[in-house]
Design an enzyme around this catalytic site. Sequence first.
Site, mmCIF file in Angstrom:
data_model
loop_
_atom_site.group_PDB
_atom_site.id
_atom_site.type_symbol
_atom_site.label_atom_id
_atom_site.label_comp_id
_atom_site.label_asym_id
_atom_site.label_seq_id
_atom_site.Cartn_x
_atom_site.Cartn_y
_atom_site.Cartn_z
ATOM 1 N N SER A 19 0.855 -1.194 0.000
ATOM 2 C CA SER A 19 0.000 0.000 0.000
ATOM 3 C C SER A 19 0.888 1.240 0.000
ATOM 4 O O SER A 19 1.624 1.484 0.962
ATOM 5 C CB SER A 19 -0.890 0.025 1.240
ATOM 6 O OG SER A 19 -1.409 1.338 1.413
ATOM 7 N N HIS B 237 -1.096 -1.350 -4.362
ATOM 8 C CA HIS B 237 -2.376 -1.019 -3.726
ATOM 9 C C HIS B 237 -2.463 0.488 -3.493
ATOM 10 O O HIS B 237 -1.578 1.083 -2.869
ATOM 11 C CB HIS B 237 -2.482 -1.778 -2.399
ATOM 12 C CG HIS B 237 -3.795 -1.649 -1.704
ATOM 13 N ND1 HIS B 237 -4.907 -2.406 -2.031
ATOM 14 C CD2 HIS B 237 -4.184 -0.848 -0.685
ATOM 15 C CE1 HIS B 237 -5.920 -2.085 -1.236
ATOM 16 N NE2 HIS B 237 -5.508 -1.139 -0.406
ATOM 17 N N ASP C 176 -4.721 3.540 -1.987
ATOM 18 C CA ASP C 176 -5.800 3.845 -1.043
ATOM 19 C C ASP C 176 -6.369 5.236 -1.302
ATOM 20 O O ASP C 176 -5.692 6.244 -1.093
ATOM 21 C CB ASP C 176 -5.261 3.764 0.389
ATOM 22 C CG ASP C 176 -5.067 2.322 0.830
ATOM 23 O OD1 ASP C 176 -6.021 1.533 0.696
ATOM 24 O OD2 ASP C 176 -3.965 1.990 1.294
ATOM 25 N N MET D 97 -9.105 7.972 -0.313
ATOM 26 C CA MET D 97 -9.939 8.368 0.844
ATOM 27 C C MET D 97 -10.485 9.768 0.636
ATOM 28 O O MET D 97 -9.801 10.643 0.096
ATOM 29 C CB MET D 97 -9.111 8.344 2.121
ATOM 30 C CG MET D 97 -8.418 7.011 2.368
ATOM 31 S SD MET D 97 -7.579 7.000 3.958
ATOM 32 C CE MET D 97 -6.743 5.409 3.875
ATOM 33 N N HIS E 17 -8.311 0.919 -4.168
ATOM 34 C CA HIS E 17 -9.244 0.691 -3.059
ATOM 35 C C HIS E 17 -9.956 2.010 -2.756
ATOM 36 O O HIS E 17 -9.366 2.921 -2.180
ATOM 37 C CB HIS E 17 -8.425 0.198 -1.853
ATOM 38 C CG HIS E 17 -9.206 -0.026 -0.607
ATOM 39 N ND1 HIS E 17 -8.593 -0.226 0.612
ATOM 40 C CD2 HIS E 17 -10.546 -0.095 -0.371
ATOM 41 C CE1 HIS E 17 -9.512 -0.404 1.533
ATOM 42 N NE2 HIS E 17 -10.709 -0.320 0.968
ATOM 43 N N MET F 93 -12.228 4.226 -0.788
ATOM 44 C CA MET F 93 -12.900 4.453 0.502
ATOM 45 C C MET F 93 -13.602 5.796 0.389
ATOM 46 O O MET F 93 -13.230 6.782 1.036
ATOM 47 C CB MET F 93 -11.860 4.427 1.637
ATOM 48 C CG MET F 93 -11.337 3.023 1.909
ATOM 49 S SD MET F 93 -9.760 3.008 2.783
ATOM 50 C CE MET F 93 -8.638 3.156 1.388
ATOM 51 N N MET G 265 -11.312 -6.012 5.383
ATOM 52 C CA MET G 265 -10.547 -5.026 6.166
ATOM 53 C C MET G 265 -10.224 -5.607 7.539
ATOM 54 O O MET G 265 -11.114 -6.067 8.253
ATOM 55 C CB MET G 265 -11.356 -3.733 6.361
ATOM 56 C CG MET G 265 -11.574 -2.905 5.105
ATOM 57 S SD MET G 265 -10.081 -2.472 4.192
ATOM 58 C CE MET G 265 -9.114 -1.612 5.434
ATOM 59 N N ASP H 149 -6.471 -6.478 4.306
ATOM 60 C CA ASP H 149 -5.874 -5.148 4.304
ATOM 61 C C ASP H 149 -5.947 -4.527 5.700
ATOM 62 O O ASP H 149 -7.037 -4.331 6.234
ATOM 63 C CB ASP H 149 -6.654 -4.276 3.301
ATOM 64 C CG ASP H 149 -6.097 -2.880 3.130
ATOM 65 O OD1 ASP H 149 -5.079 -2.556 3.750
ATOM 66 O OD2 ASP H 149 -6.701 -2.108 2.359
#
Length: 228
Positions: free
Chosen positions: A10, A35, A37, A39, A68, A70, A139, A175
């Site tokens: 990540s 990966h 992330d 957000m 990913h 979020m 998660m 994760d």
Amino acid sequence: MPRRLTIAPSILASDFAKLGEEVRAVDQAGADWIHVDVMDGHFVPNITIGPDVVKALRPHTKKVLDVHLMIAPCDPHLEAFAKAGSDIITVHVEAGPHLHRSLQAIRALGKRAGVSLNPATPVDTVEHVLDLVDLVLVMSVNPGFGGQAFIPSAIGKIRDIRAMVAGRPIDIEVDGGVGPDVAGALAAAGANAFVAGTSVFKGGTQDAYKANIAAIRNAALGARGEAI
Ligand code: DX5
Ligand code: ZN
């Protein structure tokens, strides 16, 4: 035949001032996927990166970009992340009322679709979308930040999901708080894709990343009874 063992560093734990360099370093160090992330400060309490950053990173690696999301809502942003060069786009069960539609949209954009569950979310929330997904992301921390402690109940959830997917071509990814200390138990439970931020990027050099990735891979391979 177990699904391919996959280590996905990540980049949340990397040095954001030199993201391209960091992606190339983990690529060279043996990462299978990268990966990413995403957000939004709304679905989760932190804000990270958007599609323009994914687009900027795309030329730095040929590895799978495992994005990913979020964010809520997610649907208005799926096309932008697809066009930016994502290979896998994962959305959260909890991100909105129309999960099925979001997953259809990701597939319609020609991308691999993932669905993620927060630690408090029961496994049966994904039961009716299994034919629409290529990946289930469990998660093992509450999403929002790197460097949190692993939540052990993720192991039982992975076991249940592995039974539920029953032979479908679906990766089971975990994760949050993942390192060599828990990778064996996670692999034994049925996870085949391991996201790791802090435990990969510690040390800050490509040599360190290589050793860190190998340690996670070896722990998982050992638990699968495969040669190291
Ligand atoms: C958490 C993110 C994770 C996180 C993993 O919201 O989805 O990918 O960055 O980081 P570590 O491995 O440090 O828990
Ligand atoms: Zn993540």
